[in-house]
Design an enzyme around this catalytic site. Structure first.
Site, PDB file in Angstrom:
ATOM      1  N   HIS E  16       0.854  -1.193   0.000  1.00  0.00           N
ATOM      2  CA  HIS E  16       0.000   0.000   0.000  1.00  0.00           C
ATOM      3  C   HIS E  16       0.894   1.250   0.000  1.00  0.00           C
ATOM      4  CE1 HIS E  16      -0.401   1.067   4.595  1.00  0.00           C
ATOM      5  NE2 HIS E  16       0.803   0.650   4.318  1.00  0.00           N
ATOM      6  N   CYS E  35       5.963   6.309   4.635  1.00  0.00           N
ATOM      7  CA  CYS E  35       4.740   5.623   4.186  1.00  0.00           C
ATOM      8  C   CYS E  35       4.209   6.241   2.888  1.00  0.00           C
ATOM      9  CB  CYS E  35       3.660   5.692   5.255  1.00  0.00           C
ATOM     10  SG  CYS E  35       4.128   4.859   6.787  1.00  0.00           S
ATOM     11  N   HIS E  41       5.088   0.262  -0.106  1.00  0.00           N
ATOM     12  CA  HIS E  41       5.767  -0.703   0.757  1.00  0.00           C
ATOM     13  C   HIS E  41       4.697  -1.745   1.104  1.00  0.00           C
ATOM     14  CE1 HIS E  41       3.809   2.016   3.586  1.00  0.00           C
ATOM     15  NE2 HIS E  41       3.899   1.074   4.503  1.00  0.00           N
ATOM     16  N   HIS E  43       3.045  -5.114   3.929  1.00  0.00           N
ATOM     17  CA  HIS E  43       2.880  -5.715   5.252  1.00  0.00           C
ATOM     18  C   HIS E  43       2.328  -7.132   5.139  1.00  0.00           C
ATOM     19  CE1 HIS E  43       3.598  -1.947   7.358  1.00  0.00           C
ATOM     20  NE2 HIS E  43       2.744  -1.343   6.573  1.00  0.00           N
ATOM     21  N   ASP E  81      -4.943 -10.305  -0.782  1.00  0.00           N
ATOM     22  CA  ASP E  81      -3.688 -11.043  -0.655  1.00  0.00           C
ATOM     23  C   ASP E  81      -2.843 -10.911  -1.920  1.00  0.00           C
ATOM     24  OD1 ASP E  81      -1.867 -12.666   0.689  1.00  0.00           O
ATOM     25  OD2 ASP E  81      -2.631 -14.454  -0.311  1.00  0.00           O
ATOM     26  N   HIS E  82      -1.568 -10.607  -1.741  1.00  0.00           N
ATOM     27  CA  HIS E  82      -0.644 -10.415  -2.850  1.00  0.00           C
ATOM     28  C   HIS E  82      -1.149  -9.334  -3.806  1.00  0.00           C
ATOM     29  CE1 HIS E  82       1.129 -14.044  -1.242  1.00  0.00           C
ATOM     30  NE2 HIS E  82       2.193 -13.805  -1.967  1.00  0.00           N
ATOM     31  N   GLU E 126      -1.079  -4.282  11.388  1.00  0.00           N
ATOM     32  CA  GLU E 126      -0.178  -4.028  10.267  1.00  0.00           C
ATOM     33  C   GLU E 126       1.192  -4.631  10.568  1.00  0.00           C
ATOM     34  OE1 GLU E 126      -0.773   0.115   7.928  1.00  0.00           O
ATOM     35  OE2 GLU E 126       0.951   0.019   9.242  1.00  0.00           O
TER      36      GLU E 126
END
Lengths: 137, 137, 137, 137, 137, 137
Positions: E16, E35, E41, E43, E81-82, E126
């Site tokens: 994100h 951020c 980046h 998580h 996801d991914h 996170e």
């Protein structure tokens, strides 16, 4: 006056089987899937017992954790650890050992062994990803 | 050329009982204590499978983890999860299910399903505080 | 014949202070920073003791974990838990309690209490992010 | 309008001793057991600070976590980390450092350093198995 | 009648970027720091979904966890996801992906997919040290 | 003389994309699946750096952990944290960011920044269930 919540976590290892004897085998297999396996399966249960109250002005404790630890050991861990919940545990006789029902049963065992109104919450985790909480309500 | 060790961790929940049928009941109770409870008990097992090799120059992988995951699922998890090791698992028949013997048995199941020489280590944890490692030696 | 590595993890809570009495106060403050605080600080230590050997053909155990647990309790935990390493622990007298030196000292305490050659590794974690391993070499 | 609870966890390592100076040595030993050891012991404390509020419509934050982190660092971690709670920490002077009293003291330090009404909960864990929660009530 | 809270935890890995397009680049850099990195980046998110209710008298379940797992998989994990939250996830379009706003968005996705009134809490972490909770209020 | 292994764990959050530019898009999608998502995804990486050596007779340290921490911060964390591995990290340019290749690249960055022969192992975990180890061989 301050209300503090104190939690002690204990672990025990037990087998269980999800099976409702009032229902057919087909219903049980469909409802519980692999949890209905006749020979049972098992878990490392993590049980968190939370008591609430005002810290004692002399000791600084809501409740001496060694007392709480002993009560949880006597009432729950000594009975459930290395046992089969359906067959070996007195307070689970006639209770379907879903995590929900098991947590409610643990609450009932501990409630009267602790000072009146002290028990605040039971959190019971079957795995790292599945858990329930019960507040006696 | 670089040798890298890749580890995939999986979890399954199973019951077992430590009991050597070649020995007396008294020997079994004395040796295994509560682990000899006739109705069994259970654990959330954590299994770490480590393979070793050189990363492929095209993919950057020692082994595609989705392949490793599928093999471990087929050979171990699908057989052991929500099962009783002594009664339900084909490769544990006649094997005393101590963590040590269980880890050796898992090695043997996986060794031939993986590329020759790829399997490096099995780590099997019965609880957060008890685990074994086996390197096939 | 199979060689299996068995690990038992125990926890204890202790205070310590890093201070080399053969050096000046300035050297100690510069070298150890806050770890040299005169009143000490503390940790929840996690100690992993690994023994190695062949599983016994009768028991399936490399070593009965209840024996290992008792030995580690007697030799290490009963002495170190809720103690100040520098002042209260016999085997740490005259030893600078860095994690490295503490792990070596623990090895020496356990080595002779265990069957010859059984002790394989000490892993000692001071925090979740800092740990040491010692193999007796 | 939405109320969201945001939690930041920090860690620090400290020594402490449970001892009520208004009571006899015998009372203290009987009440606190090994926690009364004169030379102290220690813990890796985990402190969770929860603030509550509506996410800002520009930033999407209830509170910038880097601000919260800095406040907790200044008011708590810099004072308590690698310190002896009884002797080195200003806001613990005259306070019995049970987990309960320590959590209440931390609440009081943080409450006024944060926007009015923002602080919702302090959770303080002494070990993985023992923790307390305080909501300022 | 008993009210039990049941929690299922799932994990997904996503990228994100915190960036408010209604504000200047300078504001974004100052507000979000690293951020706001243009390339994003990521998580390993841990999502806890808690439902509340009375255990069914036949099944012992508040809600069949395999149903809850499927709903969370379909509505959240398969989408996130991914993936890159800002670019790939339908229900995050036009939403600033702070943990707070992401948790509120997840609540809205799940609320209508679950029995009326069943959803009690979303907890979204996170990292191990940063998390939010949302109760739909 | 004693050889001790000292491990420092650090965490950073990064995005990455598995894509081999020498191969077709179809090959990349087939090989990497969701890890090939054009917009990337991300992880909370846990990096364990292990150095080995004899504890210094004055300090009791193999290596001052604050030195090790600073080197790992400068060489790895400051570059990778809140970054996109493929686009933002100098030492990952032209390297396919599989966990295997990333661990080898980290080894190379750290090896020369540490005393000769001190670096023993890199362990890099992408999730709680997937990790690699590299010993420089």
């Amino acid at each position: 006056m301050a209300r503090v919540y104190v939690t002690r976590t204990v672990h025990f290892n037990a087998a269980h089987r999800l099976h409702n004897p009032a229902k057919s085998d087909a219903w049980n297999r469909r409802t519980y899937g692999r949890c209905n396996n006749p020979n049972g399966h098992g878990h490392n249960y993590a049980l968190e017992v939370t008591v609430a109250g005002e810290p004692d002005k002399d000791t600084g404790y809501v409740l001496d954790l060694s007392d709480l630890k002993r009560i949880v050991q006597d009432k729950i861990v000594d009975k459930c650890d290395h046992a089969h919940l359906n067959m070996d545990v007195d307070f689970m006789q006639g209770v379907l050992p879903s995590t929900e029902q098991f947590a409610i049963a643990i609450w009932r065992e501990l409630e009267n062994a602790l000072p009146a109104g002290a028990l605040h919450k039971i959190r019971l985790a079957e795995t790292n990803n599945n858990s329930v909480e019960y507040f006696g309500e």
